[in-house]
Design an enzyme around this catalytic site. Sequence first.
Site, mmCIF file in Angstrom:
data_model
loop_
_atom_site.group_PDB
_atom_site.id
_atom_site.type_symbol
_atom_site.label_atom_id
_atom_site.label_comp_id
_atom_site.label_asym_id
_atom_site.label_seq_id
_atom_site.Cartn_x
_atom_site.Cartn_y
_atom_site.Cartn_z
ATOM 1 N N GLU A 116 0.888 -1.176 0.000
ATOM 2 C CA GLU A 116 0.000 0.000 0.000
ATOM 3 C C GLU A 116 0.915 1.211 0.000
ATOM 4 O OE1 GLU A 116 -3.309 0.051 -0.087
ATOM 5 O OE2 GLU A 116 -3.766 -2.064 0.265
ATOM 6 N N CYS A 148 -2.398 9.153 2.070
ATOM 7 C CA CYS A 148 -2.039 8.548 0.780
ATOM 8 C C CYS A 148 -3.084 8.925 -0.263
ATOM 9 C CB CYS A 148 -1.922 7.042 0.924
ATOM 10 S SG CYS A 148 -3.328 6.309 1.738
#
Length: 508
Positions: free
Chosen positions: A262, A296
Site C-alpha cells: 500500500e 495517501c
Amino acid sequence: MKLPSVLEALGLTNDNPGVYAGRFANRSRADAIESRSPTDGTVLGTVRRATVNDYEKARSVAWDAFPAWRDLPAPKRGLLVRDIGEVLREKCEPLGHLVSHEMGKILAEGIGEVQEMIDIADFAVGLSRQLYGVTMHSERPGHRMYEQWHPLGCIGIISAFNFPVAVWSWNALVAAVCGDTMVWKPSPKTPLTAVAVHKLIEPVLKDHGHPGIMNLVVGDADVGQAMADDPGMPLVSFTGSSAIGKQVASRVGARLGRSLLELGGNNAIIVMDDADLELAIPAVVFGAVGTAGQRCTSTRRLLVHRDIVDTVVRRLKKAYAQVRIGDPLSKNTLMGPLIDADAVERFESALARIKREGGRVVCGGKALTTGKHRRGHFVEPTIVRADFDLPAMQEEVFAPILYVVAVDSLDEAIAIHNEVPQGLSSAIFTERFKTAERFLSHAGSDCGIANVNIGTSGAEIGGAFGGEKETGGGREAGSDSWRAYMRRQTNTLNWSDDLPLAQGIRFG
Ligand code: NAD
C-alpha cells in the site's frame, strides 16, 4: 484531553514516568525512541527502540502461538476481535487524542481514525463466518472439487506514520480472523500510539488465552528489513512510500515470499464544466488540506475544465484563506502540522523545484515559523497553477500542495490523470451520467479507487482499499481483501469406485 490524562486513560503511565517499559524493556536512553509532538516539539513519551534480536523473539512468540490460534474455529477467533472492537469503543476518545498529539492530525480525524478501527473490527467479526470458498463441477464422474482457505502462519505488518493505528487494524483484525498471528513494526515517528494499542489489546488476548498472537516491535528500518528477509514470514504487508515499498518488495520477492503493498498516491480530481461546485470545492479543500496533505489519498492534482478554472481557483483561494492552521487538538483548527522538520524541508524544496520548472504559486507556499507556529512544523496550504507537463507533478510530496491544471476535454483530463506513476485514488465532479460512466470505465481512471461527486480522500472500510502501478497493487480492508492473508487450497475428492485421470488420460 491533556496529554497526562490521555496517557493515564490508555494505561501508559508506569513506574518510570515517560518511559514505556514494554515486553522487551531496557531503560538505557541511548536505545530510546522519543515521541515528539509535531505541534510544539515537546517530548510526549519515550519508547524502547527494538532491535533485530527483539524482532526475532517476537516472531518466535507469534509462531509459537500459531497452532492453537489456527485450530480455533474462525467464528471463535471473531469473538476475540469483537472484544478488541469493544475496548477500542471504550477508549476511542483517549486513543483519538493520542493520535492527534503524536501524529498532528486534527482531533476529528484522530477520533475518526479510531472509529475506522472499530468499523474494521465489526467487519472482521462478520467476516469470521464468511471465509467462503467455491465449489466446482469436476469433469470426472463421482468426484467433487472445491477450494478452501487456510491461514498463512505468522505475518508481518509494517506501517507508516500518517495512519499510525488504523492501518494496523485493517491488517491485524482481518488477518486474525483468518487465523494468522503477527508482528507489527509501526513507524518510529509514531511509537506511542502503537504502544497504546498494544496495551489496550493485551488483556483481551490474555482473557481469550492467546496472548502471543499479536506482537509489537517499535524499531527502525533494520527491523523492517529483517522482516522482509525472513523466510519465516510468509506475508509482509507494507504501507509506506513507493521508494521503500520497492525495496521491501524486492527483498520479499527474492525469497519468493508474498508482499501486500500500500504505497504512495498522486491523486487527482477532475472538475468538468457542468460540475456542482457546491460539492466540488469542499471536497477539494478536504482532500488537499485535510491531514495537512499527509494522506495517501490526499488530492494533489486538480484537472479543471478551462471554462471554469478561474472561478474554481478563486473559490479555492477564498476557502484556503479561511483554513485555521494550528494546534490539532483545538476545536477551531482545520489543519495541523506536518510530522517533522524533514517534512517541512521537503515541502520547501518541492516548491523551489516547482517554481524553477514554471509552476506559479497562487496561494500559500511558505513554512510558518513565527508566533504560535514557531515551535511546530507548520506550513501554508498551497495552490500552484501549472501546465500538464510540469515534471514535479509526477511525484508525491507528502504536504498540502495542490496543482491546478486547465483541461479542454474529458479525454485530455483522463490522459493527464493517468500520466503519473501512481494509481491510488481518483474522482470526477460532473452532473453528466455519460461523463461519469466514461471516467469509471476501462478507458477511464487507472486507479484502484475511482469516485463520482465525492473527493479522493476518506475511503470507507467496506470496500477493498489500494491502488495500481507504483501504489503497489495491494488491497486491504473490505470486500474480499481477506484472501491476501490466507492460502488457497484446491481439493478433489473421489467418491466413486474408479480412478479416472484428468483430461481423459489412460495410463498403463
Ligand atoms: P516510509 O516509507 O518512510 O516508512 C514506512 C515504514 O517503513 C516505516 O515503518 C519505516 O520505519 C519503515 N521502513 C523504512 N525503511 C525501511 C526498509 N528499508 N525496509 C523496511 N521497512 C522500512 O513512509 P512514511 O513517511 O511513514 O509514510 C508516508 C508514505 O506512506 C506516503 O508515501 C504515503 O502515500 C504512504 N501511505 C500509503 C498508504 C496506502 O494505503 N496506500 C497509507 C498510508 C501511507
